[in-house]
Design a protein around this motif. Sequence first.
Motif, PDB file in Angstrom:
ATOM      1  N   ARG A  13     -17.244-147.643 -18.133  1.00 31.54           N
ATOM      2  CA  ARG A  13     -16.756-146.346 -18.610  1.00 31.54           C
ATOM      3  C   ARG A  13     -15.226-146.354 -18.628  1.00 31.54           C
ATOM      4  O   ARG A  13     -14.589-145.940 -19.600  1.00 31.54           O
ATOM      5  N   ALA A  14     -14.651-146.863 -17.562  1.00 35.59           N
ATOM      6  CA  ALA A  14     -13.188-146.941 -17.494  1.00 35.59           C
ATOM      7  C   ALA A  14     -12.651-147.897 -18.564  1.00 35.59           C
ATOM      8  O   ALA A  14     -11.623-147.639 -19.193  1.00 35.59           O
ATOM      9  N   TYR A  15     -13.366-148.970 -18.759  1.00 35.37           N
ATOM     10  CA  TYR A  15     -12.953-149.977 -19.746  1.00 35.37           C
ATOM     11  C   TYR A  15     -12.888-149.350 -21.145  1.00 35.37           C
ATOM     12  O   TYR A  15     -11.939-149.546 -21.895  1.00 35.37           O
ATOM     13  N   ARG A  16     -13.930-148.571 -21.453  1.00 34.86           N
ATOM     14  CA  ARG A  16     -13.963-147.939 -22.775  1.00 34.86           C
ATOM     15  C   ARG A  16     -12.812-146.953 -22.948  1.00 34.86           C
ATOM     16  O   ARG A  16     -12.334-146.738 -24.052  1.00 34.86           O
ATOM     17  N   LYS A  17     -12.382-146.370 -21.850  1.00 33.69           N
ATOM     18  CA  LYS A  17     -11.232-145.457 -21.927  1.00 33.69           C
ATOM     19  C   LYS A  17      -9.915-146.210 -21.839  1.00 33.69           C
ATOM     20  O   LYS A  17      -8.860-145.606 -21.742  1.00 33.69           O
ATOM     21  N   GLN A  18     -10.003-147.528 -21.792  1.00 28.07           N
ATOM     22  CA  GLN A  18      -8.836-148.405 -21.669  1.00 28.07           C
ATOM     23  C   GLN A  18      -8.086-148.165 -20.363  1.00 28.07           C
ATOM     24  O   GLN A  18      -6.874-148.397 -20.292  1.00 28.07           O
ATOM     25  N   ASP A  19      -8.781-147.679 -19.370  1.00 33.13           N
ATOM     26  CA  ASP A  19      -8.201-147.575 -18.034  1.00 33.13           C
ATOM     27  C   ASP A  19      -8.571-148.867 -17.298  1.00 33.13           C
ATOM     28  O   ASP A  19      -9.499-148.923 -16.491  1.00 33.13           O
ATOM     29  N   PHE A  20      -7.810-149.921 -17.594  1.00 36.59           N
ATOM     30  CA  PHE A  20      -8.216-151.256 -17.148  1.00 36.59           C
ATOM     31  C   PHE A  20      -8.059-151.435 -15.635  1.00 36.59           C
ATOM     32  O   PHE A  20      -8.781-152.222 -15.029  1.00 36.59           O
ATOM     33  N   ALA A  21      -7.112-150.719 -15.059  1.00 42.27           N
ATOM     34  CA  ALA A  21      -6.954-150.823 -13.605  1.00 42.27           C
ATOM     35  C   ALA A  21      -8.199-150.278 -12.908  1.00 42.27           C
ATOM     36  O   ALA A  21      -8.734-150.892 -11.967  1.00 42.27           O
ATOM     37  N   ALA A  22      -8.671-149.135 -13.383  1.00 43.23           N
ATOM     38  CA  ALA A  22      -9.887-148.565 -12.793  1.00 43.23           C
ATOM     39  C   ALA A  22     -11.075-149.477 -13.048  1.00 43.23           C
ATOM     40  O   ALA A  22     -11.937-149.660 -12.165  1.00 43.23           O
ATOM     41  N   ALA A  23     -11.126-150.072 -14.218  1.00 43.82           N
ATOM     42  CA  ALA A  23     -12.222-150.989 -14.531  1.00 43.82           C
ATOM     43  C   ALA A  23     -12.176-152.196 -13.595  1.00 43.82           C
ATOM     44  O   ALA A  23     -13.207-152.628 -13.054  1.00 43.82           O
ATOM     45  N   ARG A  24     -10.990-152.728 -13.405  1.00 43.94           N
ATOM     46  CA  ARG A  24     -10.817-153.881 -12.512  1.00 43.94           C
ATOM     47  C   ARG A  24     -11.327-153.548 -11.102  1.00 43.94           C
ATOM     48  O   ARG A  24     -12.114-154.306 -10.520  1.00 43.94           O
TER      49      ARG A  24
END
Lengths: 615, 577
Positions: free
Chosen positions: B293-304
């Motif tokens: 979900r974070a990745y799709r929002k381009q919040d890569f830090a949260a995705a990581r």
Amino acid sequence: MNNNHGTDHHDSVIRRAFYRSLVAIGVLLLIAGSIAWLLRHEQPDTPVDTARIAAPILQESPAEPSPAVVTFTDISTAAGIDFVHTSGSYGEKLMPEAMGSGVAFLDYDNDGDQDLLLVNSDWFPGHARGQEALPALYRNDGNGKFTDVTRAAGLAFHCFGMGIAAGDYDNDGWTDLYFTALGSNHLFRNRQGRFTEVTAASRTGGPAEEWSTAAAFLDIDLDGDLDLFVGNYIEWSRETDLKIDFRVTGLGRAIGAPNHFFGTSNRMYRNDGDGTFTDISASSGIVVHNSSGVSETGKALAVAPVDYDHDGLTDLFVANDTTRNFLYHNLGNGKFEEIGVMEGIAYDRNGKSTGAMGIDSAWFRNDRDLGLGIGNFANEMSSLYVTTDGHAPFADEAVLEGFGPASRLALTFGLFFFDYDLDGRLDLFQANGHLETEINLVQPSQTYAQPAQLFWNCGAACRSRFRLVGNPGDLAQPMVGRGAAFADIDGDGDLDIAIAQNNRRAVLLRNDLPPGNHWLRVQLEGQQSNRNAIGAELELVAGGVTQRRQVMPTRSYLSQVELPVTFGLGSNDRIESLQIRWPGGQTQTVAVDQVDTLLHVRQDSASDTGQANPK
Amino acid sequence: MKRALHHLKQGFLVPQGVMATRAAILCSMAVTVIGLLICLARPACADALSGLPTPLAQRLEPVAEISLDTLDQDGREQLAAARGRVASAIVAQASDQELADSYGELGALYQVHFVYRLAGTCYDNAMRLAPGEFRWVYYAAYLAASTGQLEQAVAGYAKARQIRPGYLALTLRLADAWRDLNQTDKAMEAYQSVVNSKGLEAAAHYGLGQIALLQREYANAIGHFETALAIQPEASRVHYSLAQALRASGDRDGAEQQFARMGDTLPVFTDPQIESLLALKRGSHVYFIAAMRAYRKQDFAAARDAFAEGLAREPDNVNAHISHARALYLTGDKTQARQELESTLAGKPPTHALGWFLLGILAEEAGDIDTAMQDYQTALRAEPEHAGAHFYLGNASYRRGQYEAAAAHYASSAAAAPENLAVYLPYTGVLLHSANGLQRAIELVAGARQRFPEQELLEFVQIPLLAGSGDKDSMEAALARARQRVEQQSTPPNRELLALALAATGDFDQAQTLQDALVTEAAWSMPVETGRLSRVLAAYRAGKLPAQEDLFTWSLLQPPEVKGISVFRDYPAPRPY
């Protein structure tokens, strides 16, 4: 003695023990048999599909009117409809095998009867298991019987078929057919009742790797010929599907959810008037770009063409599965802009995309407000977007109108407005059915086969306009519903229904409406406009009520309804006025002096009045 | 054997009459065999829940065993342990309260793992054993609401409210259910009753706003939505509803601003019971889902971070490691990304093509082309039709002058991903380096143009190819098309194409005139182009066609530079975890 006695005693003990053993064995055998039987039935061989979704408790007020008793009777076998859909399923649970196909009513031989076309999927390469999977065209013999004329009509061809569009693209008076498919699509030209494939020459096949779904013939540029819109679903391949390996706990591998796949862009083919089409998808704005210029894809399953803003140009509403719905606003000159979010049809009330499947539009309140119905996934109520005082934005009023709560459990594919009881108000129909054959094992509120739902339009006087009809006859049998369409197959004025089931037989349901309500059916023939008059709007006034309809075969899910327009008149036996607005804007007033008949109206080139010819 | 039979006789029957004894022995053996068969016929792992002992079978429903192989290890272990607790309680003839608790807890676990049928059965059992226990009634109602059974949900919430009237979150859930059932009066009353309750305000205002919006009371709706946002600014989904209300009330600009701010988060409210239910799902997938979900929002830090959390629970998930590496790269940590990929893939057979492909991209970005090509080749061993690996191998081969190899890779890439326009351009370029390549290039571009009919780039490429084909019809077609382009838009590239097409059809005079003007214009507008344009002009003056390399289209046909950020961000991952 003692010994004897002792022996006798022992013998009797042994005898008793023996008999007890026999009894014990019998009991155990009975138990064993029962357990074995139970165990065998814990894992049914056939899908659990006969249970019905419990109808919601209706909040009925005794003061409010109830729907007339109408029975839909399954006449498939009696009518000779023996089509069984081939989903291609062979065990890998690939997504296309669950999506089903469409159905169309059209008069392919111009004999005045509505014929029935059923699209078929196909076996996946290397996995053919049963009989040849072909579409089926049934000629309506006009006597309650249909005859399979698929081969004679030239339609015995293979494709993994999805949707169908019917329209006379070359204006020769014969309705042509466009089949969408997983893979290239197919255009067939109708030459006096026999179809010839013209896909290559017409340049409408599209790329072989696309998965096309909904299609619509419509005149986007008002040049008098029908252009072609093709909705595309997802980027799919067997390899990707298997890699994603979608699973449901308790069921194992399951039909994939679309949000695991990439979306695609739709296509628009402009009719060049010489038998060829030009792909104008990018230049027309059908390929959607966001403000950064990046392409925004959808996952189209259905399309509803209608002029929502009264500017004389047909716009396109596209139902996207798990991505926001599109509204292509027709700007003229073959250009569109996508404005679904701003106009209020992109999301549900909470701003969430739905699993949108079937779609239809109608002026169901008999006023200027246009309604857009969309059938959604299980546990998502169907949407009913309605304009405000005749103008956008739309607001989802499914809850207020009573349609939402009762449609929440069903997984809906086909959906359309039609006046099944000819009372002058457009009712709503939904064909339902789940994707997973064994869904009931893990979700008790869901079944694979689900009854279709008929909602009676109770009018403004009722607290909730749409009320679920409790006993619609064979419509209530559980079905794996996909495409659905309506037509008056027997000329009695009321509208009958065909439902395409996935991997099952198609169902033809006759509307056995008791006589009483009057009706008028109108078939238009364009002259300057396209021959089918697709996109024409009709306004009929009877009993002081104005009913508004559009000539539009593209409705529902992957399907086409008949071209003639049906007005229910209730107890009115007099038409006060009938006005037609042809594509291009010309209006024509038609004098109608007879009801309970089919009028044929030809576009008048000289004046704004026309003649009605009862058939 | 005889001894055994003797014991058997003694154990079952009193041995006296021989015939009777034999019959009795046979019957006894039959009983034993049948008993064994019955035991074998039943699932070997049948536990006390699926085969309830008699007294409980009259009160409770059996809870079937199902395959849990789709769950992560955490989930499987949780459910197995919870099931074991119920079984132990049954065997130990625990009190109704204890048994109810164990059934309820098992039901909660089934619920969070989406096994709704078994969850419902467990709650039913728990409620039969302990009808006054709030949790199970509330959870059962919540389950009904989650599965769309709103009437049952309302009934359940009402029952739960009788047990614990002061539990206010329940009122909010009841209001939601009433609203969706079109019982707006009841819903509104319920929302109003909690609109000032701490922790519930934003959600209550949101609910009231929704009802106002339904009833077309736009000013009222706007007020409620604005209040909800003031309380919970992070509830980004409210912007959508607010935008709708603004749009309906005629404030189009205001609506546009709100639409631009809409997100995925609904107002949250305090509901400790449901929070503890949802917290049961502590397996890796909940983190992976959050990561995506974070990745799709381009919040890569949260995705990581979410991938790292998930991997802490499921360290063997190779797909998730690869996604984690992508998130690391996209947060700027290329070194960590490489380490993550290398440690994940090291020593394993080449099965995860995407990982090897990304390693190749990293190597290529670092200038280590040999390693990059090896990694791409490893990706192809894992997945022979990997479009990305073929494409980048094609580019690398092209740059090294290995034209046949490059063409083969481009062909494979185009076959695997025909929708990728980028492959057709260098593929065309490399064909021009091979024998009979021009004809093949012409056919390739013609096919690509059919696939992408509105891509101007392809027409830029096609016109010079046709012009240089030597085939009269093709050259005429190129001329016609070039003329059409200039008529539509007299830009320098279009005029350069027209000059070329004119020269190709023998009209070198006009070609010179056009080209001369281009050289003059370039002198002040694009000096960097002057040299190239002059070489083309010189060719026309000599009555020859210019070399392909001197045409502006040539640069389009060269292999593109690797852009790691695009690949790491956008390259599809069929299974991201």
